[in-house]
Design an enzyme around this catalytic site. Structure first.
Site, PDB file in Angstrom:
ATOM      1  N   SER A   1       0.852  -1.185   0.000  1.00 46.52           N
ATOM      2  CA  SER A   1       0.000   0.000   0.000  1.00 46.52           C
ATOM      3  C   SER A   1       0.886   1.233   0.000  1.00 46.52           C
ATOM      4  O   SER A   1       1.645   1.455   0.943  1.00 46.52           O
ATOM      5  CB  SER A   1      -0.894  -0.013   1.251  1.00 46.52           C
ATOM      6  OG  SER A   1      -1.707   1.130   1.296  1.00 46.52           O
TER       7      SER A   1
ATOM      8  N   HIS B   1      -5.012   2.562  12.558  1.00 45.84           N
ATOM      9  CA  HIS B   1      -5.457   2.818  11.189  1.00 45.84           C
ATOM     10  C   HIS B   1      -6.622   3.786  11.120  1.00 45.84           C
ATOM     11  O   HIS B   1      -6.757   4.522  10.149  1.00 45.84           O
ATOM     12  CB  HIS B   1      -5.788   1.529  10.421  1.00 45.84           C
ATOM     13  CG  HIS B   1      -5.924   1.800   8.949  1.00 45.84           C
ATOM     14  ND1 HIS B   1      -7.122   2.125   8.360  1.00 45.84           N
ATOM     15  CD2 HIS B   1      -4.997   1.877   7.965  1.00 45.84           C
ATOM     16  CE1 HIS B   1      -6.936   2.351   7.061  1.00 45.84           C
ATOM     17  NE2 HIS B   1      -5.645   2.213   6.800  1.00 45.84           N
TER      18      HIS B   1
ATOM     19  N   HIS C   1      -2.763   0.641  -3.927  1.00 45.73           N
ATOM     20  CA  HIS C   1      -2.427  -0.566  -3.182  1.00 45.73           C
ATOM     21  C   HIS C   1      -2.663  -1.797  -4.046  1.00 45.73           C
ATOM     22  O   HIS C   1      -3.317  -1.741  -5.086  1.00 45.73           O
ATOM     23  CB  HIS C   1      -3.145  -0.621  -1.830  1.00 45.73           C
ATOM     24  CG  HIS C   1      -4.488  -1.287  -1.813  1.00 45.73           C
ATOM     25  ND1 HIS C   1      -5.280  -1.292  -0.698  1.00 45.73           N
ATOM     26  CD2 HIS C   1      -5.205  -1.967  -2.758  1.00 45.73           C
ATOM     27  CE1 HIS C   1      -6.391  -1.956  -0.958  1.00 45.73           C
ATOM     28  NE2 HIS C   1      -6.370  -2.375  -2.183  1.00 45.73           N
TER      29      HIS C   1
END
Lengths: 347, 347
Positions: free
Chosen positions: B213, B293, B317
């Site tokens: 990513s 996250h 990603h």
């Protein structure tokens, strides 16, 4: 740990849950449990709106007294509460919300006491009245509780259950609905309004969605209370304001950010948002990706992370996806942005 | 707008997407498209680790030169790049990543050039070498691009496609994988290590997941560059550090937060995280609910909201869920926390 879907509502799946069978949520939460004989509940919102000018508050107080008396009837709700807000048009709005676990009792009560609410019985130019009712089958609503507190439709349950599996991930709301085992619950049709003088009905559409999502900070003190009041609540309010003012962008028909009040009409340290949505999917999308809710989620995460298990803030919600025939919307002398009226006028 | 799943990989569904058919993402994104003849790709990570002491860098440079020369062979990768990081044990790690769209070409190349990498050819006490390879079938990997930039496995595609539907919601990653139409991709088994002297193989398990990513801020200037560097990158780094140091808590076996370097070994304004996960579900849960996250997502949302469509930051990603037989892990003279070795030792 058990499934949010009680055994008697489990069925062969046509649709999968979003999490694998071995999923373990990072913290506990529970749901309201109902006797298996309960097949349907009623959630009835009786609202009154007025400007905060001379005579209206006294007239409204009389109406509020009447509905409270009516709730006390033998066929009255098993649980009710009251809350208020100032709506998008600046009207003070007070909603008295009754919950029943027996549709026959509700029907009897409504015929005798409820039907008159928004039908002209309190006809005064200063007052608007509305009735918004859902009567979902038990596979069409779900609840979630962070703590051992009973609010809303849980008031007619047999109490909260064991910790459940389907929470703490996006999609848990859907997965807690028993109907999600077999149905995507896509919206069907569009609302319409039927006007007859001051009286208006909204003809609903299939799979309309209602959320009541609340917080109770009565138990908080000191730094926790400050953090809720100063860091969480303003972010929550901003999200609620967005939904009220611009919710149509995200298929939210109407939203009220309400302060719970006691029997004397005084605010207690509880609030909730109640929102009418075009679909469960629209609510999911807003919750998981709109900047206003991402901010709410972030503020709540930070708060709960700071407080840890000692946090005294209590959170709950209830979400319903109703068939058209399970919905009833009636407005009397209300302004055009009131509740589901706004869904039709686009005001 | 089109589905992320190309027509030739669409099949009757046993599992539903998370969004309704009329879902429209709030902003555009695209995926890499492959010729329909491509049935499988190879993603091969050739890593070298060493302390930043006297002789090791020179020895490593020789190895890096060798692999670059090998990549130039006729059967070499259609696209490759190189990146580096300091790993959890403090070792400078440089990875040269090759991508192939033809498994036969990869097999030929690997037998001739690749197999020697982590098999003792660069045997020096100061160097550790590893080879981490996935060869997923095309229904087992997906990509996502915020802008017209080609990185990673897209380097062997026929280019980016039209805007796709399955993004900007939690679950989009899964829904972009063609295999998700029929399979939940649950992990099967557990990794094991086979040690023979300095040489170690990790025997993989079914449905292991790899994410790469990345972000490219080469085009940013002024306030945008400052905002990325000061407000987004530190939050991203904290999340990557968490996964590196404590990822096992969330079923992340290993994570490297890597700076892309040019042919001279100088960093360019691109970075990516690459992580090995026990399952796609574990990656989903971390991404959507872990504080680290959630913070990254919040920072990115704020950044993109501030910049609007003028944002020059490019994001991409690629995510693979591989069968056991599509995985290959080999380590030579590596410390026990290197990559998938850490998954087994629990170090």
């Amino acid at each position: 740990m058990e499934s949010a879907i009680p055994p008697h509502l489990q069925c062969p799946r046509l649709r999968h849950r979003r999490v694998p069978d071995d999923y373990v949520p990072p913290y506990p939460a529970t749901v309201a449990r109902y006797r298996s004989e309960v097949t349907r509940v009623a959630m009835a919102y009786f609202g009154i709106q007025h400007r905060a000018d001379a005579l209206a508050p006294a007239l409204a107080a009389r109406a509020l007294h009447c509905i409270a008396e009516a709730f006390a009837a033998a066929t009255g709700p098993g649980h009710w509460d009251r809350a208020r807000c100032v709506d998008a048009a600046g009207y003070l709005t007070t909603v008295s919300i009754g919950y029943w676990d027996d549709p026959a009792a509700y029907a009897t009560w409504f015929a005798e006491h409820g039907a008159r609410w928004a039908s002209g019985a309190f006809n005064d130019p200063a007052l608007g009245l509305f009735t918004e009712v859902l009567q979902p089958a038990v596979d069409r609503f779900e609840t979630l509780f962070s703590a051992d507190v009973v609010e809303g439709v849980a008031g007619v349950s047999s109490g909260l259950g064991q910790p459940i599996q389907e929470h703490a991930y996006w999609g848990g709301m859907r997965d807690r609905l028993a109907l999600s085992q077999t149905d995507g619950m896509a919206p069907e049709g569009a609302p319409q309004v039927v006007t007859e003088g001051l009286h208006q009905r909204v003809l609903p559409h299939g799979n309309l969605c209602l959320i009541r999502s609340g917080q109770d900070w009565t138990g908080t003190q000191g730094n926790e209370r400050r953090m809720y009041t100063e860091e969480v609540e303003p972010v929550l309010r901003a999200g609620m304001d967005f939904l009220q003012a611009q919710g149509r962008q995200v298929d939210c028909y109407a939203n009220r950010y309400m302060a719970v009040v006691d029997a004397q009409g005084q605010p207690v340290d509880k609030s909730f948002g109640m929102g009418w949505w075009r679909s469960l999917a629209a609510l999911e999308r807003w919750a998981e990706s709109h900047p206003t809710h991402v901010a709410i989620f972030g503020a709540a995460m930070k708060y709960l992370g700071t407080m840890g298990p000692a946090a005294q803030l209590k959170l709950y919600h209830e979400v319903t996806v109703a068939r058209a025939e399970e919905q009833y919307f009636e407005y009397f002398n209300c302004h055009p942005r009131t509740g589901m009226l706004g869904a039709v006028t686009g005001a």
